[in-house]
Design an enzyme around this catalytic site. Structure first.
Site, short mmCIF file in Angstrom:
data_model
loop_
_atom_site.label_atom_id
_atom_site.label_comp_id
_atom_site.label_asym_id
_atom_site.label_seq_id
_atom_site.Cartn_x
_atom_site.Cartn_y
_atom_site.Cartn_z
N ASN A 40 -2.04 -3.14 1.69
CA ASN A 40 -3.33 -3.62 1.91
C ASN A 40 -4.26 -2.73 1.32
O ASN A 40 -4.16 -2.70 0.02
CB ASN A 40 -3.46 -3.63 3.37
CG ASN A 40 -3.00 -2.61 4.26
OD1 ASN A 40 -2.02 -2.12 4.30
ND2 ASN A 40 -3.87 -2.00 5.25
N ASP A 41 -5.03 -1.68 1.84
CA ASP A 41 -6.18 -1.20 1.35
C ASP A 41 -6.08 -0.46 0.00
O ASP A 41 -4.64 0.55 0.09
CB ASP A 41 -7.03 -0.18 2.24
CG ASP A 41 -7.21 -0.77 3.64
OD1 ASP A 41 -6.78 -2.07 3.84
OD2 ASP A 41 -7.68 -0.10 4.31
N GLN A 57 -2.06 1.56 0.53
CA GLN A 57 -1.54 1.29 1.90
C GLN A 57 -0.23 0.55 1.57
O GLN A 57 -0.36 -0.60 1.15
CB GLN A 57 -2.46 0.69 2.89
CG GLN A 57 -3.74 1.59 3.45
CD GLN A 57 -3.20 2.44 4.29
OE1 GLN A 57 -2.83 2.32 5.64
NE2 GLN A 57 -2.96 3.91 3.90
N TYR A 100 -3.09 6.44 7.24
CA TYR A 100 -3.96 5.45 7.16
C TYR A 100 -5.03 5.79 5.94
O TYR A 100 -4.94 6.75 5.43
CB TYR A 100 -4.86 4.96 8.23
CG TYR A 100 -4.09 4.26 9.14
CD1 TYR A 100 -2.74 3.84 9.36
CD2 TYR A 100 -4.81 3.65 10.25
CE1 TYR A 100 -2.33 2.89 10.06
CE2 TYR A 100 -4.16 2.60 11.13
CZ TYR A 100 -2.88 2.32 10.92
OH TYR A 100 -2.45 1.33 11.89
N SER A 101 -5.86 4.60 5.65
CA SER A 101 -6.64 4.92 4.52
C SER A 101 -7.65 6.03 4.32
O SER A 101 -8.00 6.98 5.18
CB SER A 101 -7.46 3.75 4.35
OG SER A 101 -6.81 2.53 3.92
N ARG A 159 -11.46 6.54 11.43
CA ARG A 159 -10.55 6.48 10.14
C ARG A 159 -11.45 6.35 9.10
O ARG A 159 -12.43 6.12 8.84
CB ARG A 159 -9.44 5.64 10.61
CG ARG A 159 -9.93 3.99 10.29
CD ARG A 159 -8.61 3.27 10.66
NE ARG A 159 -9.13 1.79 11.14
CZ ARG A 159 -9.06 1.32 12.58
NH1 ARG A 159 -8.58 2.26 13.39
NH2 ARG A 159 -9.45 0.25 12.76
N ASP A 160 -10.52 6.22 7.85
CA ASP A 160 -11.04 5.73 6.57
C ASP A 160 -12.02 6.99 6.05
O ASP A 160 -13.12 6.37 5.27
CB ASP A 160 -11.49 4.46 6.48
CG ASP A 160 -10.43 3.41 6.98
OD1 ASP A 160 -9.03 3.61 7.24
OD2 ASP A 160 -10.95 2.42 7.79
C1 FRU Z 1 -8.17 -1.54 6.98
C2 FRU Z 1 -7.27 -0.80 7.68
C3 FRU Z 1 -7.98 0.80 7.80
C4 FRU Z 1 -6.82 1.42 7.99
C5 FRU Z 1 -5.71 0.66 7.09
C6 FRU Z 1 -4.23 0.84 7.92
O1 FRU Z 1 -7.56 -2.74 6.24
O2 FRU Z 1 -7.33 -1.52 8.67
O3 FRU Z 1 -9.02 0.78 8.66
O4 FRU Z 1 -7.15 2.75 7.64
O5 FRU Z 1 -6.05 -0.65 7.05
O6 FRU Z 1 -3.37 0.25 6.87
#
Ligand code: FRU
Length: 468
Positions: A40-41, A57, A100-101, A159-160
């Site tokens: 993902n991200d 991710q 996570y991100s 997060r992030d």
């Molecule tokens: C966005 C998200 C982020 C998180 C990550 C987890 O797609 O939900 O907020 O850090 O993916 O994989």
């Protein structure tokens, strides 16, 4: 799971899964995708020591949103990416439910990652830590542990972190949810990346003139471009309108000015980043020559993603192409990076009525089109773009219900630049004023047919593979 056990399981998953993914006709030829499992991200996108690094991710073990690691690619030219060892695995108490991100910076010559350690509890609640990791001399990453806990007044959805340098300080934008369950973006400041001061909320749902705009604003990114300070974010829970915000989660930008002293961000309305079916969680960085680049996840976290046929081949999702951002008439524009032109093979042309145009091989294609509409572009009967004078409409059948579903870009499209890969189409409108990014899963060889009485001019190239 102990680190060594997880690593052994990942190695086995890659050995077993990679041949299946690479032999799938939908596996991209020039976009980044996972060799097995779920991507993902994009994370930690940075130019460091003469090379680009892009982390992501990654759940290598299965096509599911769990056990996120940071995968890692490196590139000298933004076209050819080399796999690097996994940078972060969820093997500490403070990141046990996922690394996570987050983002990357150069701190005194050292590549440093700032990421979210996510911790889920059995009762369904969660907490989060913002954590540091530094590259060591062997190229791996040593975790330095948490540096920020959940600030008071917010839930465990924090997060992030995206960090950048401005004058004498490091600044961070951080996604958060307040206890009234409204999405927020916080601004924090530090002079050493370890101790952080929360300067306060700079944007969010029902703040700064915005209407109710969601319960969580994921993946914020803030940067200066032209005379504006842009904030990109992914508000979850924005109400769908007739022709906008139709994906399950939105990705949007704000433009304004940031007062670092007051931690005040004066901004205009939310604008959708991409009007296609799949676009989420983008991240930007600066190139060596000062361009602001963006890469996004060509996916959305929704109930339908697991219906994608690639899951049967043990992989799911891909990145968008890399895009250069510009600020034009107060608008954030995106165009494919110039480096991608190196993938072009022989140039072909067509001028005439759409109905008379020859079918075009769409497997790996770049197409520049000028017309005054009304034209239909039919990608293998699977994705259909209707170009009318004041609107583009993209139609695709739901993989779950089989019903046609639609996405729209409203405005007068004069010129399109379309980039296709084996299972994706990215449509850049009027030199990047708008973009529609979508996955699609055609039978190959996929053909694009043009229909309509309107005259058009087309220039197109098939594109070389550069990923496998
Ligand atoms: C966005 C998200 C982020 C998180 C990550 C987890 O797609 O939900 O907020 O850090 O993916 O994989």
């Amino acid at each position: 799971m102990a680190s060594s056990t997880r690593l052994a399981a990942i190695l086995q998953a890659v050995m077993q899964g990679m041949p299946k993914a690479l032999s799938d006709s939908h596996y991209p030829g020039w976009h980044l995708a996972p060799v097995t499992g779920l991507l993902n991200d994009p994370n930690g996108f940075i130019h460091f020591d003469g090379e680009y690094h892009l982390f992501y991710q990654w759940n290598a073990l299965e096509c599911a949103h769990q056990q996120k690691c940071w995968g890692h690619w490196r590139s000298a030219d933004l076209l050819h990416w080399q796999h690097q060892p996994i940078a972060l695995m969820p093997d500490e108490e403070y990141d046990r439910s996922g690394c996570y991100s987050g983002s990357a910076v150069e701190d005194n010559g050292v590549l440093t990652l700032i990421y979210t350690g996510n911790v889920k509890f059995d009762d369904g609640s969660r907490t989060a830590w913002q954590c540091l990791a530094q590259q060591n001399s062997a190229g791996g990453f040593d975790k330095l542990g948490p540096v920020i806990a959940v600030p008071e007044g917010y839930t465990g959805h924090v997060r992030d972190p995206k960090v950048w340098r401005h004058e004498d300080y490091w600044y961070m934008v951080l996604a958060a949810q307040n206890t009234q369950l409204q999405g927020r973006v916080l601004l924090l400041r530090s002079d050493n990346l370890r101790e952080w001061q929360n300067l306060g909320e700079i944007a969010g749902s029902e703040l700064g003139g915005l209407d109710a705009a969601g319960y969580m604003w994921e993946c914020p990114d803030m940067f200066m471009l032209g005379d504006s300070t842009y904030l990109i974010c992914c508000p979850q829970g924005v109400m769908p309108e007739e022709k906008r915000y139709l994906n399950s989660h939105a990705c949007a930008w704000l433009s304004g000015s940031l007062d670092y002293q007051q931690a005040a961000y004066l901004h205009g309305p939310l604008n959708e980043m991409d009007a296609g079916f799949e676009f989420y969680a983008p991240q930007t960085t600066l190139t060596a020559d000062g361009r602001r680049l963006l890469v996004g996840w060509m996916g959305t976290p929704d109930g339908e993603e697991m219906a994608q046929p690639t899951v049967a081949h043990h992989w799911i999702h891909q990145m968008t192409c890399l895009r250069e951002l510009s600020s034009r008439n107060g608008r954030l524009c995106q165009q494919p990076i110039a480096e991608l032109q190196a993938l072009r093979e022989r140039e072909l042309h067509y001028q005439g009525r759409a109905d008379d145009a020859p079918p075009i091989a769409a497997q790996r294609l770049e197409l520049e089109l000028e017309s005054l509409g009304d034209i239909e572009l039919n990608f293998a009967d699977t994705l259909i773009l209707t170009w009318q004078q004041n609107e583009l409409r993209l139609a695709r059948r739901s993989l779950v219900s089989g019903q046609w579903t639609y996405r729209y870009w409203t405005g007068a499209a004069r010129r399109l630049q379309i980039l296709c890969d084996h299972s994706s189409v990215e449509i850049f409108i009027n030199d990047g004023e708008g973009v529609m990014s979508s996955r699609y899963f055609p039978d190959h060889p996929a053909m694009l047919t043009l229909r309509g009485r309107a005259e058009l001019q087309a220039r197109y190239w098939s594109l070389r593979r550069c990923m496998v």
